[in-house]
Design a protein around this motif. Structure first.
Motif, PDB file in Angstrom:
ATOM      1  N   SER A 175       0.789  -1.186  -0.019  1.00 15.39           N
ATOM      2  CA  SER A 175       0.178   0.108   0.001  1.00 15.39           C
ATOM      3  C   SER A 175       1.125   1.299  -0.026  1.00 15.39           C
ATOM      4  CB  SER A 175      -0.870   0.077   1.287  1.00 15.39           C
ATOM      5  OG  SER A 175      -1.862  -1.082   1.138  1.00 15.39           O
ATOM      6  N   GLY A 192       1.353   3.318  -3.144  1.00 15.89           N
ATOM      7  CA  GLY A 192       0.551   4.729  -2.843  1.00 15.89           C
ATOM      8  C   GLY A 192       1.560   5.847  -2.938  1.00 15.89           C
ATOM      9  N   VAL A 206       1.442   9.290  -4.952  1.00 12.76           N
ATOM     10  CA  VAL A 206       1.456  10.438  -4.251  1.00 12.76           C
ATOM     11  C   VAL A 206       2.649  11.456  -4.136  1.00 12.76           C
ATOM     12  CG1 VAL A 206       0.892  11.224  -1.803  1.00 12.76           C
ATOM     13  CG2 VAL A 206      -0.444   9.459  -2.470  1.00 12.76           C
ATOM     14  N   SER A 266      -7.719   3.278  -9.491  1.00 13.60           N
ATOM     15  CA  SER A 266      -6.336   2.554  -8.808  1.00 13.60           C
ATOM     16  C   SER A 266      -6.516   1.895  -7.704  1.00 13.60           C
ATOM     17  CB  SER A 266      -5.369   3.940  -8.752  1.00 13.60           C
ATOM     18  OG  SER A 266      -5.936   4.793  -7.566  1.00 13.60           O
ATOM     19  N   MET A 267      -7.705   2.227  -6.892  1.00 13.52           N
ATOM     20  CA  MET A 267      -8.087   1.420  -5.682  1.00 13.52           C
ATOM     21  C   MET A 267      -8.372   0.057  -6.152  1.00 13.52           C
ATOM     22  SD  MET A 267     -10.465   3.943  -3.572  1.00 13.52           S
ATOM     23  CE  MET A 267     -11.140   2.648  -2.388  1.00 13.52           C
ATOM     24  N   CYS A 283      -4.177   8.620  -8.133  1.00  9.31           N
ATOM     25  CA  CYS A 283      -3.883   6.934  -8.245  1.00  9.31           C
ATOM     26  C   CYS A 283      -3.058   6.582  -7.087  1.00  9.31           C
ATOM     27  CB  CYS A 283      -2.853   6.809  -9.500  1.00  9.31           C
ATOM     28  SG  CYS A 283      -3.907   7.273 -11.043  1.00  9.31           S
ATOM     29  N   GLY A 284      -2.167   7.367  -6.521  1.00  9.17           N
ATOM     30  CA  GLY A 284      -1.381   6.916  -5.396  1.00  9.17           C
ATOM     31  C   GLY A 284      -2.141   6.941  -4.177  1.00  9.17           C
ATOM     32  N   VAL A 285      -3.149   7.730  -3.887  1.00 11.94           N
ATOM     33  CA  VAL A 285      -3.812   7.455  -2.931  1.00 11.94           C
ATOM     34  C   VAL A 285      -4.793   6.048  -2.874  1.00 11.94           C
ATOM     35  CG1 VAL A 285      -5.906   8.504  -1.560  1.00 11.94           C
ATOM     36  CG2 VAL A 285      -4.017  10.010  -2.359  1.00 11.94           C
ATOM     37  N   GLY A 286      -5.241   5.853  -4.229  1.00 13.25           N
ATOM     38  CA  GLY A 286      -5.959   4.669  -4.304  1.00 13.25           C
ATOM     39  C   GLY A 286      -5.117   3.571  -4.109  1.00 13.25           C
ATOM     40  N   GLU A 287      -3.951   3.566  -4.686  1.00 17.80           N
ATOM     41  CA  GLU A 287      -3.093   2.322  -4.414  1.00 17.80           C
ATOM     42  C   GLU A 287      -2.535   2.189  -2.897  1.00 17.80           C
ATOM     43  OE1 GLU A 287      -0.094   3.090  -7.301  1.00 17.80           O
ATOM     44  OE2 GLU A 287      -1.231   2.003  -8.915  1.00 17.80           O
ATOM     45  N   LEU A 288      -2.696   3.511  -2.046  1.00 18.26           N
ATOM     46  CA  LEU A 288      -2.432   3.423  -0.796  1.00 18.26           C
ATOM     47  C   LEU A 288      -3.424   2.659   0.099  1.00 18.26           C
ATOM     48  CD1 LEU A 288      -0.450   4.455   1.333  1.00 18.26           C
ATOM     49  CD2 LEU A 288      -1.729   6.354   1.543  1.00 18.26           C
ATOM     50  N   ILE A 289      -4.836   2.839  -0.411  1.00 21.13           N
ATOM     51  CA  ILE A 289      -5.827   2.388   0.165  1.00 21.13           C
ATOM     52  C   ILE A 289      -6.246   1.028  -0.058  1.00 21.13           C
ATOM     53  CG2 ILE A 289      -8.135   2.786   0.579  1.00 21.13           C
ATOM     54  CD1 ILE A 289      -7.943   5.601   0.119  1.00 21.13           C
TER      55      ILE A 289
END
Length: 450
Positions: free
Chosen positions: A85, A89, A93, A260-261, A382-388
């Motif tokens: 994540s 993310g 980000v 991205s999530m 996209c980074g926030v989505g992949e972080l979550i």
């Protein structure tokens, strides 16, 4: 003979010109930079692809490491998934933070710095005795550093290939597919032969390949066409976000967040999913790499769509997201390995065609001057989505004991993205018709007055 030498000199990549307005003894020489040669452009483009291969490939390879660390440290899946994540993310980000740095120091210098820091972060993880150090060094340090390399590669292509940037930006996305194909297999091979700690050392050595590419880009920066040269003023890279006043842009950015999530749910969890179904970790690694093969085919499809289809690029998301949603629901219900291979190839083609269009969509939406900010914003979401996403998937498994709910939720979100894109397409069409009518009315009034 002298004339031939002069002609050859004038046709070189750069030509020195004397400033005609300077009549003092200390005449200043200014360089007039022409378009870079095909050889230089090719080398720069390959250097940018190398950055994408490494930065994205390590993220996908961590899905193999995720399944191993769950066993080694007897950790909960939500805890182990934090590594993926944070890495995936922050690699997106952190881009919005470094746009000003890229403008100031140049993308080449930023890539060299990011590659070195990322290498150190991965290397330190080899000596970890728990997940905390790995989360900090791989997830945060390496993720942030590779995020700088990732964005710098896109900015480099945008500045080097101004007249055909959309096409080359889509081609650049092929690096994600190559990385997804190569790095999971490398992780699997390294873990099998040298254990997880040895794998971190070897992957850190692989990440050093960012530095030669950054050096090449750094010594090619005089051929870039950036916002300073276009405007003649100092660019404020971090503050110009006027494009956010457009509702269509907001729809696109929210879609980037949602896709991205969910779109990588297979890449994140297919290895562990296969292990829980009674398959080996190696079979899961093969499936991740198989997605990479399909993904490469999808990048080619995305480039061909952009090259031959004249409609706005984001229109293709209307039908592509429907297909992606269907594949999420199909893959989670398959138990035959070869059926999974076929489904993963189809999934790789579809999601890569969709994802490859994001840089072109942003470029078409805001133009060259504000592209670094827009792409940084897209990478941020996209980074926030992949972080979550990975954390939620691991958390869902800890609650229900299966990944089914995560896959079905991804399917539903894909359907929503399709509907939201259709709504945005209607807004764009109405706006274009309104602008056309305004132009026609203006011409009629002008002719009447004349």
């Amino acid at each position: 003979m002298a004339k031939d030498n002069d002609k050859e000199y004038l046709q070189s990549e750069e030509t020195c010109l004397i400033d005609e307005n300077d009549t003092t003894e200390k005449q200043k020489l200014k360089r007039k930079y022409t378009t870079a040669s095909k050889c230089r452009r090719t080398v720069v483009f390959v250097s940018c692809i190398v950055q994408i291969i490494i930065c994205s490939g390590v993220g996908y390879g961590l899905s193999v490491m995720y399944a191993e660390l769950v066993i080694v440290f007897n950790a909960k899946r939500a805890e182990a998934a934090v590594i993926q994540s944070l890495f995936m993310g922050l690699s997106g980000v952190s881009g919005i933070i470094f746009t000003g740095m890229i403008h100031k120091f140049g993308p080449g210098a930023c890539i060299m710095f990011g590659g070195l820091v990322g290498c150190i972060g991965m290397f330190v993880c080899a000596f970890a005795r728990g997940l905390i150090l790995i989360i900090l060094c791989t997830g945060i340090v390496a993720g942030t550093a590779f995020g700088l390399c990732y964005l710098a590669a896109f900015v480099t292509v945008g500045w080097m290939f101004k007249n055909s940037a959309s096409f080359f930006l889509i081609c650049l996305m092929a690096g994600i597919s190559i990385g997804q194909f190569i790095l999971p297999l490398l992780f699997e091979s390294f873990i099998s032969q040298y254990s997880w700690s040895g794998a971190f050392i070897l992957v850190s050595a692989v990440s050093l390949n960012c530095i030669p590419g950054g050096l090449t880009i750094h010594y090619s920066d005089k051929f870039f066409i950036n916002t300073k040269e276009m405007s003649g003023t100092k660019s404020n890279a971090n503050c110009d976000v006027n494009f956010l006043k457009d509702i269509v842009m907001w729809i696109i950015l929210v879609n980037c967040l949602l896709i991205s999530m969910t779109v990588n749910v297979e890449a994140w969890f297919i290895v562990d999913h296969m292990v829980t179904r009674g398959f080996t970790r190696e079979s899961g690694s093969v499936l991740v790499s198989t997605m990479g093969i399909g993904s490469l085919m999808g990048r080619v499809s995305g480039a061909l769509l952009r090259l031959y289809c004249k409609c706005p690029t984001f229109y293709h998301w209307v039908y592509l997201c429907v297909i992606i949603g269907g594949l999420h629901a199909v893959i989670i219900n398959l138990n035959n390995f070869w059926a999974l291979v076929a489904a993963c190839i189809a999934y790789g083609i579809t999601f890569a065609t969709t994802g490859s269009q994001i840089p072109a969509i942003m470029f078409e939406s805001v133009g060259l001057e504000r592209y670094p900010q827009a792409m940084g914003m897209a990478n941020l979401l996209c980074g926030v989505g992949e972080l979550i996403g990975p954390f939620l998937g691991g958390y869902i498994y800890d609650i229900f004991g299966v990944y089914d709910t995560a896959f079905y939720a991804a399917s539903a979100i894909s359907a929503y993205i399709s509907l939201a894109t259709l709504f945005a397409a209607v807004l764009v069409r109405r706006r274009n018709l309104r602008e056309t009518r305004t132009k026609v009315d203006t011409k009629v009034k002008y002719k009447t007055i004349k």
